[in-house]
Structure formats: structure tokens, C-alpha cells
Design an enzyme around this catalytic site. Sequence first.
Site, PDB file in Angstrom:
ATOM      1  N   GLU A  20      -0.151  -4.024   5.319  1.00  0.00           N
ATOM      2  CA  GLU A  20      -1.060  -4.646   4.342  1.00  0.00           C
ATOM      3  C   GLU A  20      -2.310  -3.810   4.111  1.00  0.00           C
ATOM      4  OE1 GLU A  20       0.434  -6.783   2.202  1.00  0.00           O
ATOM      5  OE2 GLU A  20       0.916  -7.975   3.963  1.00  0.00           O
ATOM      6  N   HIS A  21      -2.657  -3.679   2.835  1.00  0.00           N
ATOM      7  CA  HIS A  21      -3.844  -2.931   2.396  1.00  0.00           C
ATOM      8  C   HIS A  21      -3.790  -1.478   2.837  1.00  0.00           C
ATOM      9  CE1 HIS A  21      -6.607  -5.819   0.435  1.00  0.00           C
ATOM     10  NE2 HIS A  21      -5.866  -6.703   1.085  1.00  0.00           N
ATOM     11  N   ASP A  23      -1.459   0.597   1.121  1.00  0.00           N
ATOM     12  CA  ASP A  23      -0.798   1.347   0.043  1.00  0.00           C
ATOM     13  C   ASP A  23      -1.797   2.155  -0.786  1.00  0.00           C
ATOM     14  OD1 ASP A  23      -1.853  -0.975  -1.175  1.00  0.00           O
ATOM     15  OD2 ASP A  23      -0.177  -1.173  -2.576  1.00  0.00           O
ATOM     16  N   GLY A 107       0.407 -14.354  -4.145  1.00  0.00           N
ATOM     17  CA  GLY A 107       0.603 -13.077  -3.450  1.00  0.00           C
ATOM     18  C   GLY A 107       2.045 -12.635  -3.475  1.00  0.00           C
ATOM     19  N   SER A 110       3.658 -11.858  -8.992  1.00  0.00           N
ATOM     20  CA  SER A 110       4.130 -12.343 -10.293  1.00  0.00           C
ATOM     21  C   SER A 110       3.635 -11.440 -11.417  1.00  0.00           C
ATOM     22  CB  SER A 110       3.674 -13.779 -10.520  1.00  0.00           C
ATOM     23  OG  SER A 110       2.276 -13.880 -10.409  1.00  0.00           O
ATOM     24  N   SER A 111       2.427 -10.924 -11.286  1.00  0.00           N
ATOM     25  CA  SER A 111       1.867 -10.081 -12.343  1.00  0.00           C
ATOM     26  C   SER A 111       2.585  -8.728 -12.397  1.00  0.00           C
ATOM     27  CB  SER A 111       0.368  -9.937 -12.090  1.00  0.00           C
ATOM     28  OG  SER A 111      -0.170  -8.874 -12.778  1.00  0.00           O
ATOM     29  N   GLU A 143      -2.415  -2.477 -14.407  1.00  0.00           N
ATOM     30  CA  GLU A 143      -3.280  -3.271 -13.509  1.00  0.00           C
ATOM     31  C   GLU A 143      -4.642  -2.595 -13.340  1.00  0.00           C
ATOM     32  OE1 GLU A 143      -2.666  -6.202 -12.181  1.00  0.00           O
ATOM     33  OE2 GLU A 143      -0.518  -6.403 -11.799  1.00  0.00           O
ATOM     34  N   ASP A 155       3.414  -3.158  -4.886  1.00  0.00           N
ATOM     35  CA  ASP A 155       4.078  -4.267  -5.583  1.00  0.00           C
ATOM     36  C   ASP A 155       4.951  -3.751  -6.724  1.00  0.00           C
ATOM     37  OD1 ASP A 155       2.446  -5.642  -3.906  1.00  0.00           O
ATOM     38  OD2 ASP A 155       1.048  -6.297  -5.460  1.00  0.00           O
ATOM     39  N   TYR A 204     -10.841  -8.251  -2.694  1.00  0.00           N
ATOM     40  CA  TYR A 204      -9.915  -7.119  -2.560  1.00  0.00           C
ATOM     41  C   TYR A 204     -10.665  -5.811  -2.835  1.00  0.00           C
ATOM     42  CZ  TYR A 204      -5.674  -4.312  -3.290  1.00  0.00           C
ATOM     43  OH  TYR A 204      -4.687  -3.352  -3.221  1.00  0.00           O
TER      44      TYR A 204
HETATM   45  C1  GLA Z   1      -1.891  -6.682  -3.357  1.00  0.00           C
HETATM   46  C2  GLA Z   1      -1.937  -5.338  -4.076  1.00  0.00           C
HETATM   47  C3  GLA Z   1      -1.120  -4.294  -3.317  1.00  0.00           C
HETATM   48  C4  GLA Z   1      -1.492  -4.248  -1.844  1.00  0.00           C
HETATM   49  C5  GLA Z   1      -1.545  -5.658  -1.248  1.00  0.00           C
HETATM   50  C6  GLA Z   1      -2.095  -5.657   0.156  1.00  0.00           C
HETATM   51  O1  GLA Z   1      -0.612  -7.206  -3.381  1.00  0.00           O
HETATM   52  O2  GLA Z   1      -1.411  -5.457  -5.382  1.00  0.00           O
HETATM   53  O3  GLA Z   1      -1.276  -3.027  -3.927  1.00  0.00           O
HETATM   54  O4  GLA Z   1      -2.684  -3.537  -1.636  1.00  0.00           O
HETATM   55  O5  GLA Z   1      -2.337  -6.530  -2.020  1.00  0.00           O
HETATM   56  O6  GLA Z   1      -1.242  -5.014   1.021  1.00  0.00           O
END
Ligand code: GLA
Length: 346
Positions: A20-21, A23, A107, A110-111, A143, A155, A204
Site C-alpha cells: 500500500e502507498h 506504487d 477503495g 471504481s474510477s 486521474e 489500480d 492521500y
Molecule cells: C489508491 C491509489 C493507488 C495506490 C493506493 C494505495 O488506490 O489510486 O495508486 O497508491 O491508493 O496503495
Amino acid sequence: MDTAQTFIGRAPGRVNLIGEHIDYNGGMVLPAALSIGLEVSLAPRADNTVTMRADHYDEAARRDLKEDASGHWSDPALGAARQARAMGLLAGGADLTIRSAIPQGSGLSSSAALIVAILKAARAAAGSDMTDTEIAVAARAVENGFMGVPCGIMDQMAVALAAPGTAMALNTRDLTHEIVDLPQTHAVVVVHSGLTRRLIDGRYAALKGECDTAKAHFGTDDLCLLDPADIARSDLAQPFRKRALHCATEHRRVLDAIAALQARDVAALGQAMNDSHISMRDDFEMSLPVIDALVADAAELGAAGARLTGGGFGGCIVAVVEKGRQDAWLAALLDRHPGAHFIGAV
Ligand code: GLA
């Protein structure tokens, strides 16, 4: 291009198993595609109008390709149509009909799925040989550039390329990826906490900014590749040191989780997930007490591993649960957490 014809694009939702976080910090991530998804039908138009109808919004939208994002539900679809036009996949606007089973604000991407599905439909309309990776990169640009959401690439890659029922080990530095099978014996279960989150609400971006401070301190773009011991004894101030530590340790946990899946070692996968949650809670500070309680109960009730998934501050948890015990586990968990609800299982 035949303006009377319609073209279909599809994309699944995704759940991130672990990673998580990271990428946008040079790390490996391990998302899995869900069986729930969305479908877009696209009819090219000769003028610059984009019309959008979605089964989850009562009101249809009619916008011009030159419009900016305005906070309206149709922004991602308009952004995708603009991107398709800019890439030459559309000669003008489009009529878009969206059918989605992916809950919004949970989370589950969907987008990203909506933007990718529109770009895929436009690719079909143009007869283009653009790759799915190129579609994912273009979707992220929508995005970042149009929506003003400073997300990474996870994503978009997951929903553009992963097949439901499999996980994708994705290197976010060079976009190389490998499909990894999920365990046969266990289900990957997604449970919504009942708290919805919005990526654009600033938290974020704030976390990403703190990672940027850490990157500048260490003189690298790839926080994940630093040695956690070096970060721990560095003179970088808090909270930046904790943020960097999460990135470097989370990257290593993803590598452990990939190896565990390949070795069919569910206990090791679960351990990596449990440790990931602690790091997200304490070092990255992206959890909430309601989510911590849900994760703790998920483990106490018998999950092999459980953690918050996605951008944080709400949304879903992901748990790995033995298939034969899944129903009883879920019932007991929802009994303890009436605000939570089941989303699906991979
Ligand atoms: C969201 C962002 C991703 C990623 C996650 C956290 O989903 O769109 O790029 O950073 O949060 O892992």
C-alpha cells in the site's frame, strides 16, 4: 469510424492484497482483480459532445469535450473521453452508457475501472493496437492531469490487465508484471468497513507529499529500495522517517507475499498481511480505529491474514480465510461489526 455502431469496454474492480502507498515510491504491489466489474458501451459522435448515463446515477450528463473537471459524477468519464480524443481513438465526442457493480468510494478502483473501460471501448472503436499497459498509463494520466488525483499506477494496471481470480505482481518502476495464482484452499474476502473515503480529500496527497520529503532527504525516487535499517537510524525528522520506513518494509513484505503464494504457504502470506496492517497503522498512519478493530476481529475469528486495503482512511479490509470456514467467519465478523458489509470474494 461508423458513428451508428457501439463498442463495449469492460474492467473489473480490484482489491490490493498487499503493497500500500508504494506504487509511487518504486515498490512492488500485489493487487487482484474482483469478479465484480463494470461495462461501458460507447457510440462515437461527430460533434464534441459527450453524453453519459450510468445505472447508479439518476441524472444523465451532457458535456462538451473542452470542459474541465467540475466535481460532477461524470468527470472521470469525460476525462476518459478527452484522453481518447487526444490519443486519436475518437474523432469527436461519444455517447456513453455505464453499468457498474463496483461500489463507489470503497477503495475498489471504481474510477480506474471506468476510465480503463472507456479507453478500451474507444480503442475498439478505432481498431487501434494500443496495449493494455498503454491504456493503463493513459488512464492514470486522466486521474493525475484531469481529475487532479495524485495516484500511482497500481489500480489502472490491475483493472486493465488482471483477470478475475488471479493476482498481479507488479513492479511499479518499470511496469513489468507477472500473474500469480491465489491459493485454492483459501478465499480472499473483501469486507467494507462502512466508512467511505475519497482520494481527493487531501489526506492521500498529504501522505504522498511526506514521501516526497523523504525522497529528497535520501536523494532517491525509490524509497522502497532503501534498507529499512538505514532509514531507522537516519536523522530524517518524523513523520517522514516513519513514512519512508513503511515504504521500505512494505516492499519487502510484498516480495515475501509473492514468494508465499508461489510456495502455497498461506501462513506466510497471512503473516505478511498482518504485519502490513501494523505498518499502515503505526508508520504510515492511514488507518482508523474502526478499521483496526475490524482487522483485529478478522484475525481473532480465524483469518490467516487481514489488513486495510486501498488508499486508507476508510473503505475495505481484505482477509484470507479458509474456504470451508468462510461463511461462519463472515457471519461472526458482521455480527461484531454491524456497520460493515460483505463486498465479495476472489
Ligand atoms: C489508491 C491509489 C493507488 C495506490 C493506493 C494505495 O488506490 O489510486 O495508486 O497508491 O491508493 O496503495
